[in-house]
Scaffold this motif. Structure first.
Motif, PDB file in Angstrom:
ATOM      1  N   ILE A 366       0.873  -1.173   0.000  1.00 35.09           N
ATOM      2  CA  ILE A 366       0.000   0.000   0.000  1.00 35.09           C
ATOM      3  C   ILE A 366       0.903   1.212   0.000  1.00 35.09           C
ATOM      4  O   ILE A 366       1.823   1.317   0.821  1.00 35.09           O
ATOM      5  CB  ILE A 366      -0.930   0.019   1.218  1.00 35.09           C
ATOM      6  N   VAL A 367       0.664   2.127  -0.914  1.00 33.01           N
ATOM      7  CA  VAL A 367       1.538   3.288  -1.044  1.00 33.01           C
ATOM      8  C   VAL A 367       0.691   4.551  -1.027  1.00 33.01           C
ATOM      9  O   VAL A 367      -0.465   4.554  -1.476  1.00 33.01           O
ATOM     10  CB  VAL A 367       2.379   3.205  -2.341  1.00 33.01           C
ATOM     11  N   THR A 368       1.248   5.619  -0.484  1.00 32.34           N
ATOM     12  CA  THR A 368       0.522   6.875  -0.391  1.00 32.34           C
ATOM     13  C   THR A 368       1.519   8.020  -0.391  1.00 32.34           C
ATOM     14  O   THR A 368       2.736   7.805  -0.406  1.00 32.34           O
ATOM     15  CB  THR A 368      -0.351   6.907   0.878  1.00 32.34           C
ATOM     16  N   GLY A 369       0.995   9.252  -0.360  1.00 33.40           N
ATOM     17  CA  GLY A 369       1.842  10.431  -0.345  1.00 33.40           C
ATOM     18  C   GLY A 369       1.557  11.324   0.838  1.00 33.40           C
ATOM     19  O   GLY A 369       1.716  12.542   0.741  1.00 33.40           O
ATOM     20  N   CYS A 370       1.139  10.737   1.968  1.00 29.34           N
ATOM     21  CA  CYS A 370       0.851  11.507   3.179  1.00 29.34           C
ATOM     22  C   CYS A 370       1.569  10.871   4.359  1.00 29.34           C
ATOM     23  O   CYS A 370       1.465   9.659   4.579  1.00 29.34           O
ATOM     24  CB  CYS A 370      -0.650  11.548   3.440  1.00 29.34           C
ATOM     25  N   SER A 371       2.286  11.675   5.117  1.00 27.79           N
ATOM     26  CA  SER A 371       3.061  11.162   6.244  1.00 27.79           C
ATOM     27  C   SER A 371       2.182  10.504   7.292  1.00 27.79           C
ATOM     28  O   SER A 371       2.491   9.433   7.808  1.00 27.79           O
ATOM     29  CB  SER A 371       3.851  12.305   6.888  1.00 27.79           C
ATOM     30  N   GLY A 372       1.064  11.156   7.631  1.00 29.97           N
ATOM     31  CA  GLY A 372       0.174  10.597   8.640  1.00 29.97           C
ATOM     32  C   GLY A 372      -0.445   9.291   8.199  1.00 29.97           C
ATOM     33  O   GLY A 372      -0.577   8.348   8.999  1.00 29.97           O
ATOM     34  N   CYS A 373      -0.835   9.197   6.927  1.00 28.54           N
ATOM     35  CA  CYS A 373      -1.439   7.963   6.413  1.00 28.54           C
ATOM     36  C   CYS A 373      -0.442   6.805   6.461  1.00 28.54           C
ATOM     37  O   CYS A 373      -0.812   5.676   6.783  1.00 28.54           O
ATOM     38  CB  CYS A 373      -1.936   8.170   4.990  1.00 28.54           C
ATOM     39  N   VAL A 374       0.818   7.077   6.112  1.00 31.05           N
ATOM     40  CA  VAL A 374       1.841   6.034   6.201  1.00 31.05           C
ATOM     41  C   VAL A 374       1.960   5.541   7.631  1.00 31.05           C
ATOM     42  O   VAL A 374       1.957   4.327   7.903  1.00 31.05           O
ATOM     43  CB  VAL A 374       3.208   6.553   5.710  1.00 31.05           C
ATOM     44  N   THR A 375       2.056   6.474   8.578  1.00 26.52           N
ATOM     45  CA  THR A 375       2.207   6.122   9.980  1.00 26.52           C
ATOM     46  C   THR A 375       1.048   5.261  10.459  1.00 26.52           C
ATOM     47  O   THR A 375       1.242   4.229  11.115  1.00 26.52           O
ATOM     48  CB  THR A 375       2.291   7.396  10.837  1.00 26.52           C
ATOM     49  N   GLN A 376      -0.174   5.656  10.118  1.00 25.66           N
ATOM     50  CA  GLN A 376      -1.363   4.952  10.588  1.00 25.66           C
ATOM     51  C   GLN A 376      -1.503   3.569   9.962  1.00 25.66           C
ATOM     52  O   GLN A 376      -1.679   2.570  10.659  1.00 25.66           O
ATOM     53  CB  GLN A 376      -2.596   5.797  10.261  1.00 25.66           C
ATOM     54  N   LEU A 377      -1.411   3.491   8.643  1.00 24.80           N
ATOM     55  CA  LEU A 377      -1.638   2.222   7.963  1.00 24.80           C
ATOM     56  C   LEU A 377      -0.488   1.250   8.179  1.00 24.80           C
ATOM     57  O   LEU A 377      -0.695   0.039   8.231  1.00 24.80           O
ATOM     58  CB  LEU A 377      -1.863   2.466   6.463  1.00 24.80           C
ATOM     59  N   ARG A 378       0.733   1.770   8.316  1.00 25.61           N
ATOM     60  CA  ARG A 378       1.867   0.886   8.571  1.00 25.61           C
ATOM     61  C   ARG A 378       1.725   0.205   9.927  1.00 25.61           C
ATOM     62  O   ARG A 378       2.079  -0.962  10.091  1.00 25.61           O
ATOM     63  CB  ARG A 378       3.175   1.676   8.490  1.00 25.61           C
ATOM     64  N   ALA A 379       1.194   0.936  10.905  1.00 26.59           N
ATOM     65  CA  ALA A 379       0.996   0.359  12.236  1.00 26.59           C
ATOM     66  C   ALA A 379      -0.131  -0.657  12.239  1.00 26.59           C
ATOM     67  O   ALA A 379      -0.101  -1.627  13.007  1.00 26.59           O
ATOM     68  CB  ALA A 379       0.701   1.466  13.243  1.00 26.59           C
ATOM     69  N   ALA A 380      -1.140  -0.455  11.386  1.00 28.11           N
ATOM     70  CA  ALA A 380      -2.326  -1.316  11.407  1.00 28.11           C
ATOM     71  C   ALA A 380      -2.222  -2.526  10.487  1.00 28.11           C
ATOM     72  O   ALA A 380      -2.908  -3.529  10.701  1.00 28.11           O
ATOM     73  CB  ALA A 380      -3.558  -0.490  11.021  1.00 28.11           C
TER      74      ALA A 380
END
Length: 395
Positions: A366-380
């Motif tokens: 899963i790839v994105t261009g938002c720092s917060g989204c990376v942090t959240q989805l990577r943890a989940a």
């Protein structure tokens, strides 16, 4: 549909807010309602309660007011769905500003002291006391570790030919809080990309947080101070290109041109024109794929500034059919707003709902261009699914 989402600044300064007609269109787009089925968490419920309190038909306790003001992801999806353009994040930001509590203070402290708090938070993974429940330790460690690059995907996109149409231009890099204090590899990767494109990166003029989060947290004075600081930093650098690679930062910075922040008439169009995403600058750059390329990549579109789609356009060119994106499936990751701090179980429920929609198979990314989204989805995400910023994919 609007070309740009601006969830933080929907109705500020535009006079009296129209009254919610309780049509319920916001229910179909609210991530909290979608993940929980609880209508009391929806924008409609918040507008109804706020009106009842204003008219003297209800008397909320401080605890209830705090709950109303904090359980919102500030995604702004409700504004686009509402026939009157009502924006739930605006409402809760006003409630937060008028009812400041500990959660708002904590979030404000987190952002204003990012240089101290991000590294400290990462260090806490080794220092958490033994009397904290196991599930709380697991949640905290996952969220903190996700700030770094420990679970990042292995690079598999390698530039072959660079688009040099911007060669010789001068630029400053607005990296954002996560890249500045938790994951500096993103900033280093962005500098390498700009060098490949022939863009001269000027010394860091001393940018601070874009202030977007402080607006959500109901701290407008602190937000305005950060905005003024960043404008002065840009001026001191000679008003060059300002390159961003975080969708939330881009959204927050774009809003500067809509506020009375002291930008002169000749600076306003220059600010809009010179604020560019790194993905936009990639242009016709070509790539080859390495051995670590996954079978499938799901693109997660950030809620903030989603209308631009600069990252998506670039990734489609770079990845071709390997990239999967459905315009009808754009779930929120659940990171935004104070809910991450005040109701982490709700934030995690929204993240789980997003992952269920994407339904990635083992080995997918899963790839994105938002720092917060990376942090959240990577943890989940489960261990066999890699989540990353697209910068992490570049070799």
């Amino acid at each position: 549909m609007p070309t740009e989402l601006s969830p933080v600044h929907c109705l500020h300064g535009q006079g009296r807010r129209p009254e919610c007609i309780l049509c319920g269109r916001c229910l179909s787009v609210c991530p909290l309602f979608a993940a929980t089925g609880r209508e009391e968490l929806s924008p409609r419920a918040k507008f109804f309660l706020a009106r009842a309190v204003a008219e003297g038909r209800a008397d909320l306790s401080r605890k209830a007011a705090d709950l109303l003001a904090t359980v919102c992801l500030s995604c702004g999806k409700c504004e686009n769905a509402c026939p009157l353009g009502l924006c739930g994040p605006d409402l809760v930001a006003e409630l937060r500003a008028s009812h400041p509590g500990f959660a708002g203070f904590l979030w404000k402290l987190w952002v204003e002291r990012a240089g101290l708090m991000w590294p400290l938070a990462r260090s806490l993974t080794k220092l958490l006391p033994g009397n904290i429940p196991v599930e709380a330790i697991s949640r905290a460690k996952a969220a903190i570790e996700a700030m770094g690059s420990g679970r990042a995907p292995e690079p598999w996109l390698f530039p072959e030919t660079w688009d040099r149409r911007h060669e010789g231009k001068k630029a400053v890099l607005f990296a954002g809080c996560v890249a500045e204090h938790a994951n500096p590899r993103w900033k280093e990767a962005a500098r390498r990309v700009l060098a490949g494109l022939g863009v001269e990166v000027l010394p860091d003029p001393g940018f601070t947080c874009c202030g977007c989060t402080l607006g959500h947290a109901g701290a407008p004075a602190a937000q305005a101070a950060m905005q003024q600081h960043n404008i002065e930093a840009w001026r001191s650098a000679g008003r060059p290109l300002m390159v961003v690679f975080c969708a939330t930062c881009r959204c927050g910075l774009r809003a500067y041109a809509r506020k009375d922040l002291g930008l002169s008439m000749d600076e306003l169009p220059l600010w809009r024109e010179n604020l560019v995403s790194l993905a936009e600058l990639m242009g016709a750059t070509t790539f080859r794929t390495g051995d670590a390329a996954p079978r499938s990549v799901r693109y997660h579109r950030p809620c903030h500034g989603a209308g631009g789609n600069q990252d998506l356009d670039f990734l489609r060119r770079a990845m071709g059919p390997r990239l999967v994106f459905n315009e009808n499936e754009t779930p929120c990751c659940g990171f935004g707003g104070l809910t991450k701090l005040t109701s982490p179980e709700l934030s995690e429920a929204v993240a789980g709902h997003a992952l269920a929609i994407y339904a990635p198979r083992p080995g997918d990314q899963i790839v994105t261009g938002c720092s917060g989204c990376v942090t959240q989805l990577r943890a989940a995400a489960p261990d066999d699914i890699r989540v990353g910023h697209w910068l992490e994919l570049l070799g």
